[in-house]
Design a protein around this motif. Structure first.
Motif, mmCIF file in Angstrom:
data_model
loop_
_atom_site.group_PDB
_atom_site.id
_atom_site.type_symbol
_atom_site.label_atom_id
_atom_site.label_comp_id
_atom_site.label_asym_id
_atom_site.label_seq_id
_atom_site.Cartn_x
_atom_site.Cartn_y
_atom_site.Cartn_z
ATOM 1 N N ALA A 87 41.192 6.347 27.467
ATOM 2 C CA ALA A 87 42.630 6.090 27.584
ATOM 3 C C ALA A 87 43.439 7.349 27.293
ATOM 4 C CB ALA A 87 43.036 4.965 26.629
ATOM 5 N N GLY A 88 42.984 8.150 26.338
ATOM 6 C CA GLY A 88 43.673 9.392 26.030
ATOM 7 C C GLY A 88 43.690 10.347 27.208
ATOM 8 N N TYR A 89 42.562 10.464 27.904
ATOM 9 C CA TYR A 89 42.514 11.324 29.092
ATOM 10 C C TYR A 89 43.343 10.732 30.224
ATOM 11 C CZ TYR A 89 39.108 14.758 27.486
ATOM 12 O OH TYR A 89 38.494 15.792 26.830
ATOM 13 N N ALA A 90 43.242 9.426 30.427
ATOM 14 C CA ALA A 90 43.967 8.783 31.513
ATOM 15 C C ALA A 90 45.483 8.885 31.329
ATOM 16 C CB ALA A 90 43.556 7.315 31.619
ATOM 17 N N ALA A 91 45.918 8.935 30.080
ATOM 18 C CA ALA A 91 47.357 9.008 29.809
ATOM 19 C C ALA A 91 47.967 10.319 30.269
ATOM 20 C CB ALA A 91 47.615 8.815 28.311
ATOM 21 N N THR A 92 47.171 11.351 30.341
ATOM 22 C CA THR A 92 47.688 12.668 30.730
ATOM 23 C C THR A 92 47.170 13.140 32.091
ATOM 24 O OG1 THR A 92 45.892 13.788 29.541
ATOM 25 C CG2 THR A 92 47.939 13.368 28.324
ATOM 26 N N ASP A 93 46.259 12.412 32.682
ATOM 27 C CA ASP A 93 45.695 12.808 33.969
ATOM 28 C C ASP A 93 45.590 11.574 34.857
ATOM 29 O OD1 ASP A 93 44.204 13.690 36.148
ATOM 30 O OD2 ASP A 93 42.909 14.986 34.939
ATOM 31 N N PRO A 94 46.470 11.428 35.844
ATOM 32 C CA PRO A 94 46.480 10.222 36.686
ATOM 33 C C PRO A 94 45.241 10.073 37.563
ATOM 34 C CG PRO A 94 47.993 11.878 37.541
ATOM 35 C CD PRO A 94 47.550 12.362 36.203
ATOM 36 N N ARG A 95 44.420 11.105 37.622
ATOM 37 C CA ARG A 95 43.177 10.992 38.410
ATOM 38 C C ARG A 95 42.132 10.146 37.698
ATOM 39 N NH1 ARG A 95 42.167 17.379 38.999
ATOM 40 N NH2 ARG A 95 42.412 17.068 36.743
ATOM 41 N N ILE A 96 42.299 9.943 36.378
ATOM 42 C CA ILE A 96 41.283 9.281 35.564
ATOM 43 C C ILE A 96 41.698 7.843 35.262
ATOM 44 C CG2 ILE A 96 40.068 9.331 33.350
ATOM 45 C CD1 ILE A 96 40.441 12.366 33.350
ATOM 46 N N SER A 97 40.752 6.914 35.410
ATOM 47 C CA SER A 97 41.010 5.522 35.069
ATOM 48 C C SER A 97 39.758 4.924 34.442
ATOM 49 C CB SER A 97 41.411 4.712 36.313
ATOM 50 O OG SER A 97 40.356 4.701 37.255
ATOM 51 N N ALA A 98 39.930 3.775 33.795
ATOM 52 C CA ALA A 98 38.820 3.090 33.119
ATOM 53 C C ALA A 98 38.607 1.717 33.728
ATOM 54 C CB ALA A 98 39.104 2.965 31.628
ATOM 55 N N LEU A 99 37.351 1.298 33.712
ATOM 56 C CA LEU A 99 36.980 -0.043 34.144
ATOM 57 C C LEU A 99 36.063 -0.618 33.084
ATOM 58 C CD1 LEU A 99 36.756 -2.295 36.342
ATOM 59 C CD2 LEU A 99 34.759 -1.047 37.214
ATOM 60 N N GLU A 100 36.428 -1.758 32.497
ATOM 61 C CA GLU A 100 35.608 -2.374 31.461
ATOM 62 C C GLU A 100 34.747 -3.482 32.065
ATOM 63 O OE1 GLU A 100 37.247 -3.218 27.662
ATOM 64 O OE2 GLU A 100 38.925 -1.814 27.897
ATOM 65 N N VAL A 101 33.442 -3.397 31.802
ATOM 66 C CA VAL A 101 32.491 -4.390 32.312
ATOM 67 C C VAL A 101 31.526 -4.776 31.194
ATOM 68 C CG1 VAL A 101 32.624 -3.485 34.676
ATOM 69 C CG2 VAL A 101 30.857 -2.639 33.121
ATOM 70 N N SER A 102 30.724 -5.780 31.441
ATOM 71 C CA SER A 102 29.738 -6.231 30.447
ATOM 72 C C SER A 102 28.403 -6.479 31.127
ATOM 73 C CB SER A 102 30.232 -7.501 29.745
ATOM 74 O OG SER A 102 31.432 -7.273 29.052
ATOM 75 N N TYR A 103 27.843 -5.444 31.681
ATOM 76 C CA TYR A 103 26.581 -5.568 32.405
ATOM 77 C C TYR A 103 25.374 -5.125 31.577
ATOM 78 C CZ TYR A 103 29.464 -5.909 36.643
ATOM 79 O OH TYR A 103 30.375 -6.283 37.586
ATOM 80 N N ARG A 104 25.560 -4.099 30.742
ATOM 81 C CA ARG A 104 24.438 -3.427 30.076
ATOM 82 C C ARG A 104 23.389 -3.004 31.116
ATOM 83 N NH1 ARG A 104 24.401 -3.448 24.612
ATOM 84 N NH2 ARG A 104 25.914 -4.832 23.578
#
Length: 261
Positions: free
Chosen positions: A69-86
């Motif tokens: 989230a810290g990187y995504a806040a300053t760089d719009p190219r970066i995003s996160a996706l939360e999953v639960s696959y292991r």
């Protein structure tokens, strides 16, 4: 002399970087910084290429989400996706789907399927959250892609920091850094989206999803190039996250090989 035009369909216009992570707060910041620098290097020489980075947070219980989230806040190219696959394979596939690239539906045997035109101009660059890509990583992958490669197998090197020197020596002895090497690493793997879709994408398995996909690509006569010119530094830990992944292999190398004499 003017540059010769590229063969139709080989020019890359979009890059999707996918990085799965499972409790990688100790490495993720450096991994994202390295990818960010590689994306910046690509932008300097190819500002026309749209580059996006998806961090797939798989069942994370540590600070990995906050770091992303810290990187995504300053760089719009970066995003996160939360999953639960292991599952590394399922996480990589989910990250690619989140980039707008799916896997075609099952079709009757013998029916020919043609990827959409945009898929030939889209490149999927895969790495891991415990790895640091070199600055030229994306630039070189696109050079190979636009020269005709459908997939690029890069090399990796275990981080010597905190790693037993004898284990590192044994690993290097069995993995010489050469062009056209025989190795496959999910931490350093690029593939054209059209080839990825035709080959069926990453399998939803806990490990060796990279090998499974490369086998499928080769069985369909796609051009697979192996290079040491994009070497990635990866964690030398032997406590594995995937049951048959890189850490497991390092542990077996240390335990099973006879002492060096």
């Amino acid at each position: 002399m003017a540059a010769l035009p590229l063969p139709r369909g080989q020019r890359i216009e979009r890059v999707a970087v996918v990085m799965p992570a499972h409790d990688e707060e100790d490495h993720l910041g450096q991994a994202l910084l390295a990818v960010q620098r590689s994306a910046d290097a690509l932008h300097r020489v190819r500002p026309d290429v749209d580059t996006r980075v998806t961090v797939v947070l798989d069942s994370c219980t540590d600070g990995s989400a906050a770091i992303t989230a810290g990187y995504a806040a300053t760089d719009p190219r970066i995003s996160a996706l939360e999953v639960s696959y292991r599952s590394a394979g399922a996480s990589r596939a989910a990250g690619i789907r989140a980039s707008g690239i799916g896997v075609p539906r099952q079709r009757p045997p013998g029916q020919r399927w043609t990827p959409p035109p945009w898929a030939r101009q889209t490149w999927l660059a895969n790495t891991d959250a415990d790895s640091r890509v070199p600055e030229n990583w994306l630039v070189r992958q696109l050079e190979f892609a636009e020269a005709g490669a459908d997939a690029v197998l890069g090399s990796v090197e275990p981080d010597p920091a905190g790693m037993d020197p004898e284990l590192l020596r044994r690993w290097r002895e069995r993995h010489p850094f050469t062009e056209d090497h025989p190795h496959i690493y999910g931490a350093n793997f690029g593939v054209r989206a059209s080839a990825y879709l035709t080959a069926g994408g990453f399998a939803r398995i806990t490990s060796e999803e990279d090998r499974t996909l490369v086998h499928s690509l080769r069985s369909r006569a796609f051009t697979v190039t192996a290079t040491d010119s994009t070497r990635v530094m990866t964690s030398g830990r032997t406590h594995a996250r995937a049951p048959h992944g890189f850490g497991t292999y390092l542990r077996s190398l240390g335990h099973l090989l006879p002492p060096a004499g």
